[in-house]
Write a protein that holds these residues in place. Structure first.
Motif, PDB file in Angstrom:
ATOM      1  N   LYS A 121       0.815  -1.213   0.000  1.00  0.00           N
ATOM      2  CA  LYS A 121       0.000   0.000   0.000  1.00  0.00           C
ATOM      3  C   LYS A 121       0.850   1.264   0.000  1.00  0.00           C
ATOM      4  O   LYS A 121       0.380   2.326  -0.423  1.00  0.00           O
ATOM      5  CB  LYS A 121      -0.956   0.003   1.184  1.00  0.00           C
ATOM      6  CG  LYS A 121      -1.998  -1.084   1.155  1.00  0.00           C
ATOM      7  CD  LYS A 121      -2.694  -1.200  -0.193  1.00  0.00           C
ATOM      8  CE  LYS A 121      -3.625  -0.046  -0.478  1.00  0.00           C
ATOM      9  NZ  LYS A 121      -4.375  -0.262  -1.753  1.00  0.00           N
ATOM     10  N   CYS A 130      -5.691   3.956  -5.768  1.00  0.00           N
ATOM     11  CA  CYS A 130      -6.438   3.508  -4.584  1.00  0.00           C
ATOM     12  C   CYS A 130      -6.553   4.639  -3.563  1.00  0.00           C
ATOM     13  O   CYS A 130      -6.379   4.436  -2.353  1.00  0.00           O
ATOM     14  CB  CYS A 130      -5.777   2.296  -3.937  1.00  0.00           C
ATOM     15  SG  CYS A 130      -5.453   0.922  -5.056  1.00  0.00           S
ATOM     16  N   GLY A 132      -7.884   7.942  -1.240  1.00  0.00           N
ATOM     17  CA  GLY A 132      -8.926   8.071  -0.238  1.00  0.00           C
ATOM     18  C   GLY A 132     -10.023   9.030  -0.655  1.00  0.00           C
ATOM     19  O   GLY A 132      -9.956   9.691  -1.695  1.00  0.00           O
ATOM     20  N   VAL A 156      -5.695   7.227   2.766  1.00  0.00           N
ATOM     21  CA  VAL A 156      -6.149   5.895   3.176  1.00  0.00           C
ATOM     22  C   VAL A 156      -5.063   4.844   2.983  1.00  0.00           C
ATOM     23  O   VAL A 156      -4.988   3.869   3.736  1.00  0.00           O
ATOM     24  CB  VAL A 156      -7.430   5.505   2.415  1.00  0.00           C
ATOM     25  CG1 VAL A 156      -7.156   5.326   0.923  1.00  0.00           C
ATOM     26  CG2 VAL A 156      -8.050   4.251   3.000  1.00  0.00           C
ATOM     27  N   GLN A 157      -4.194   5.043   1.964  1.00  0.00           N
ATOM     28  CA  GLN A 157      -3.129   4.050   1.750  1.00  0.00           C
ATOM     29  C   GLN A 157      -2.184   3.979   2.947  1.00  0.00           C
ATOM     30  O   GLN A 157      -1.762   2.891   3.347  1.00  0.00           O
ATOM     31  CB  GLN A 157      -2.324   4.384   0.489  1.00  0.00           C
ATOM     32  CG  GLN A 157      -3.161   4.640  -0.748  1.00  0.00           C
ATOM     33  CD  GLN A 157      -3.305   6.127  -1.023  1.00  0.00           C
ATOM     34  OE1 GLN A 157      -3.557   6.901  -0.108  1.00  0.00           O
ATOM     35  NE2 GLN A 157      -3.153   6.520  -2.276  1.00  0.00           N
ATOM     36  N   GLU A 160      -3.903   2.201   5.774  1.00  0.00           N
ATOM     37  CA  GLU A 160      -3.880   0.752   5.563  1.00  0.00           C
ATOM     38  C   GLU A 160      -2.510   0.179   5.912  1.00  0.00           C
ATOM     39  O   GLU A 160      -2.410  -0.890   6.533  1.00  0.00           O
ATOM     40  CB  GLU A 160      -4.242   0.440   4.106  1.00  0.00           C
ATOM     41  CG  GLU A 160      -5.706   0.680   3.795  1.00  0.00           C
ATOM     42  CD  GLU A 160      -6.046   0.383   2.359  1.00  0.00           C
ATOM     43  OE1 GLU A 160      -6.847  -0.538   2.109  1.00  0.00           O
ATOM     44  OE2 GLU A 160      -5.504   1.073   1.468  1.00  0.00           O
ATOM     45  N   ASP A 198     -12.166   0.341   3.332  1.00  0.00           N
ATOM     46  CA  ASP A 198     -12.625   0.610   1.970  1.00  0.00           C
ATOM     47  C   ASP A 198     -13.679   1.715   1.942  1.00  0.00           C
ATOM     48  O   ASP A 198     -13.890   2.339   0.899  1.00  0.00           O
ATOM     49  CB  ASP A 198     -13.181  -0.662   1.328  1.00  0.00           C
ATOM     50  CG  ASP A 198     -13.047  -0.629  -0.186  1.00  0.00           C
ATOM     51  OD1 ASP A 198     -11.908  -0.697  -0.682  1.00  0.00           O
ATOM     52  OD2 ASP A 198     -14.089  -0.528  -0.878  1.00  0.00           O
ATOM     53  N   ARG A 201     -12.179   4.951   0.923  1.00  0.00           N
ATOM     54  CA  ARG A 201     -11.668   5.053  -0.448  1.00  0.00           C
ATOM     55  C   ARG A 201     -12.494   6.039  -1.270  1.00  0.00           C
ATOM     56  O   ARG A 201     -13.657   6.303  -0.982  1.00  0.00           O
ATOM     57  CB  ARG A 201     -11.691   3.684  -1.120  1.00  0.00           C
ATOM     58  CG  ARG A 201     -10.633   2.710  -0.658  1.00  0.00           C
ATOM     59  CD  ARG A 201      -9.337   2.859  -1.404  1.00  0.00           C
ATOM     60  NE  ARG A 201      -9.484   2.553  -2.809  1.00  0.00           N
ATOM     61  CZ  ARG A 201      -9.385   1.327  -3.333  1.00  0.00           C
ATOM     62  NH1 ARG A 201      -9.123   0.296  -2.549  1.00  0.00           N
ATOM     63  NH2 ARG A 201      -9.522   1.132  -4.627  1.00  0.00           N
ATOM     64  N   TYR A 202     -11.893   6.554  -2.315  1.00  0.00           N
ATOM     65  CA  TYR A 202     -12.550   7.478  -3.241  1.00  0.00           C
ATOM     66  C   TYR A 202     -13.246   6.674  -4.345  1.00  0.00           C
ATOM     67  O   TYR A 202     -12.605   5.912  -5.062  1.00  0.00           O
ATOM     68  CB  TYR A 202     -11.513   8.419  -3.865  1.00  0.00           C
ATOM     69  CG  TYR A 202     -12.065   9.406  -4.868  1.00  0.00           C
ATOM     70  CD1 TYR A 202     -12.415  10.684  -4.468  1.00  0.00           C
ATOM     71  CD2 TYR A 202     -12.212   9.051  -6.203  1.00  0.00           C
ATOM     72  CE1 TYR A 202     -12.908  11.606  -5.393  1.00  0.00           C
ATOM     73  CE2 TYR A 202     -12.712   9.960  -7.130  1.00  0.00           C
ATOM     74  CZ  TYR A 202     -13.058  11.232  -6.717  1.00  0.00           C
ATOM     75  OH  TYR A 202     -13.554  12.129  -7.630  1.00  0.00           O
ATOM     76  N   TYR A 203     -14.548   6.821  -4.445  1.00  0.00           N
ATOM     77  CA  TYR A 203     -15.323   6.196  -5.511  1.00  0.00           C
ATOM     78  C   TYR A 203     -16.214   7.262  -6.143  1.00  0.00           C
ATOM     79  O   TYR A 203     -16.958   7.952  -5.440  1.00  0.00           O
ATOM     80  CB  TYR A 203     -16.202   5.058  -4.980  1.00  0.00           C
ATOM     81  CG  TYR A 203     -15.438   3.824  -4.565  1.00  0.00           C
ATOM     82  CD1 TYR A 203     -14.994   2.908  -5.516  1.00  0.00           C
ATOM     83  CD2 TYR A 203     -15.162   3.568  -3.222  1.00  0.00           C
ATOM     84  CE1 TYR A 203     -14.294   1.769  -5.141  1.00  0.00           C
ATOM     85  CE2 TYR A 203     -14.465   2.431  -2.841  1.00  0.00           C
ATOM     86  CZ  TYR A 203     -14.030   1.536  -3.803  1.00  0.00           C
ATOM     87  OH  TYR A 203     -13.340   0.417  -3.437  1.00  0.00           O
TER      88      TYR A 203
END
Length: 241
Positions: A121, A130, A132, A156-157, A160, A198, A201-203
Motif C-alpha cells: 500500500k 487507490c 482516499g 487511506v493508503q 492501511e 474501503d 476510499r474514493y469512488y
C-alpha cells in the motif's frame, strides 16, 4: 505518480514497494518455517508456487472487477485480494502434495499476508492509486495527476499500511504464544480491516458495497462456515469417543 531517475533509468516506487512486499513477506515466511524445522526445498517450492498464483490471480481479479463494473477492461493492474486468493490456493495445493508441517505452512503464509499488504500500500500511496475519499482535515493530501487531481483526500493508503502492519505484529505475537485459532482469526481480522477501510476510499459512484468489500465478505463468510463445520465435526468425534 512519482518516479525516481537513476542514470537515465526511471524507477517507479510503486514497483519497488510491490517487489519489496514479496521479499519481506517471504523473508518472514522463510524465517518462521526454518524455525519450525521445515526443509529449505519445501520453503522454496512453496514460495515459487505462491508467487505464480498470486501474480496470476492478482491480475485476473482486476480484469473481473473492471468487466463487472465498467463492462470492459481499460487498464492492467494488480489486486491485493486476488493476490491473497492466489497465495491461499497455493498453500492449499502445496499442503495437499506434502502433508508435512501443514499448520506451520498455513500459519506462516496467512500471517505474512498482513505484512505484504502493508508494504504494497506504500506503493499505492506513491503511485496515487487507490486514493482516499475527499477530506480537508489534518493529514490530507493532494495529487495533481490522477482522477481526483486537485482535490484534498484522506491518505487511506498510509492508514492501511499502519493498521495492517500493527495487525501483523499483533498476530505474530499471538502465534509466538501458541494461541489457538490463529489462522481463522488472522483472515477474519484482515477481512474486517480491509472492509472498513474501503469506506474511506474514493469512488465516483459509491455503492453499498464495493467489489473489494464483496471479496472481504466472501472471505469472512468462508472462514466462519469452515470453523462452524470444523467444530461440529470435532464435537461429533468427541461424542463417539
Amino acid at each position: 505518480m512519482i518516479d525516481i531517475t537513476i542514470l537515465h533509468w526511471r524507477i517507479s516506487p510503486y514497483f519497488i514497494c510491490f517487489l519489496l512486499s514479496f521479499v519481506l513477506a517471504y523473508l518472514y515466511v522463510t524465517w518462521y518455517l526454518k524455525k519450525a524445522g521445515v526443509k529449505g526445498s519445501h520453503i522454496f517450492y512453496s514460495e515459487l508456487l505462491n508467487t505464480v498464483l498470486a501474480l496470476y490471480f492478482g491480475a485476473f481479479y482486476t480484469f473481473i472487477v473492471q468487466l463487472a463494473e465498467q463492462g470492459k477492461v481499460e487498464t492492467f493492474g494488480f489486486s491485493s485480494l486476488g493476490g491473497m486468493a492466489g497465495i491461499l490456493l497455493g498453500v492449499w495445493i502445496f499442503t495437499k502434495i506434502s502433508k508435512e508441517h501443514k499448520i506451520e505452512l498455513w500459519t506462516a503464509y496467512v500471517l505474512a499476508l498482513g505484512l505484504m499488504y502493508a508494504v504494497s500500500k506504500l506503493g499505492c500511496f506513491f503511485a496515487g492509486c487507490c486514493v482516499g475519499m475527499r477530506y480537508q482535515g489534518p493529514g490530507s493530501i493532494r495529487y495533481l495527476d490522477n482522477g481526483a487531481a486537485g482535490e484534498y483526500l484522506f491518505p487511506v493508503q498510509l492508514a492501511e499500511t499502519i493498521l495492517f502492519l500493527l495487525a501483523f505484529l499483533l498476530l505474530h505475537r499471538m502465534a509466538e504464544r501458541k494461541r489457538n485459532g490463529i489462522i481463522p482469526k488472522s483472515l477474519l481480522l484482515y477481512a474486517i480491516l480491509k472492509f472498513v477501510l474501503d469506506y474511506l476510499r474514493y469512488y465516483e459512484d459509491r455503492k453499498i458495497f464495493s467489489a473489494n468489500q464483496w471479496g472481504c465478505l466472501l472471505v469472512a463468510v468462508s472462514v466462519l462456515l469452515y470453523e462452524a463445520v470444523r467444530q461440529i465435526k470435532q464435537r461429533a468425534n468427541n461424542k463417539v469417543i
